[in-house]
Design a protein around this motif. Structure first.
Motif: not given
Length: 120
Positions: A51-52, A55-56, A58-59
């Protein structure tokens, strides 16, 4: 010395797919090259876990938020049912939560002071 045209054909071969582009310097080439390689294939840059980085991030924020909310909800239920507390006593470790904004401020001040002294 007579100069003729040159054709260079670069072909991507990656398993089942074959993609090719032909580049020509003259309309009627006299010399032709054909390069077949996997190095000519377009690639995507892969990041951690595929993933970008945003994204990590935000996760991670979602997981921390859900964990904190779950902790507070379970703590409130436990304080209310188990100890019969009311008001601000319902919040588990209420002193920690009161000090948290100041702890963040102290952490940021420490980091920025260290950066200023490091820069000169």
């Amino acid at each position: 010395m007579l100069y003729g045209g040159v054709t260079v054909q670069v072909v991507c071969t990656s398993g089942r797919e074959t993609q090719g582009d032909t580049f020509s310097l003259e309309p009627k080439p006299e010399l032709s090259f054909k390069l077949i390689t996997t190095k000519a294939c377009p690639t995507q840059q892969r990041h951690l876990l595929g993933h970008n980085p945003p994204v990590l991030f935000i996760l991670l924020c979602v997981v921390v938020s859900i964990g904190t909310t779950g902790y507070l909800m379970c703590g409130v239920v436990y304080q209310y049912v188990g100890k019969g507390a009311s008001g601000t006593e319902l919040i588990p470790h209420v002193e920690f939560w009161r000090e948290t904004p100041f702890l963040f401020r102290d952490g940021f001040l420490f980091v920025f002071c260290c950066l200023k002294s490091y820069r000169g």
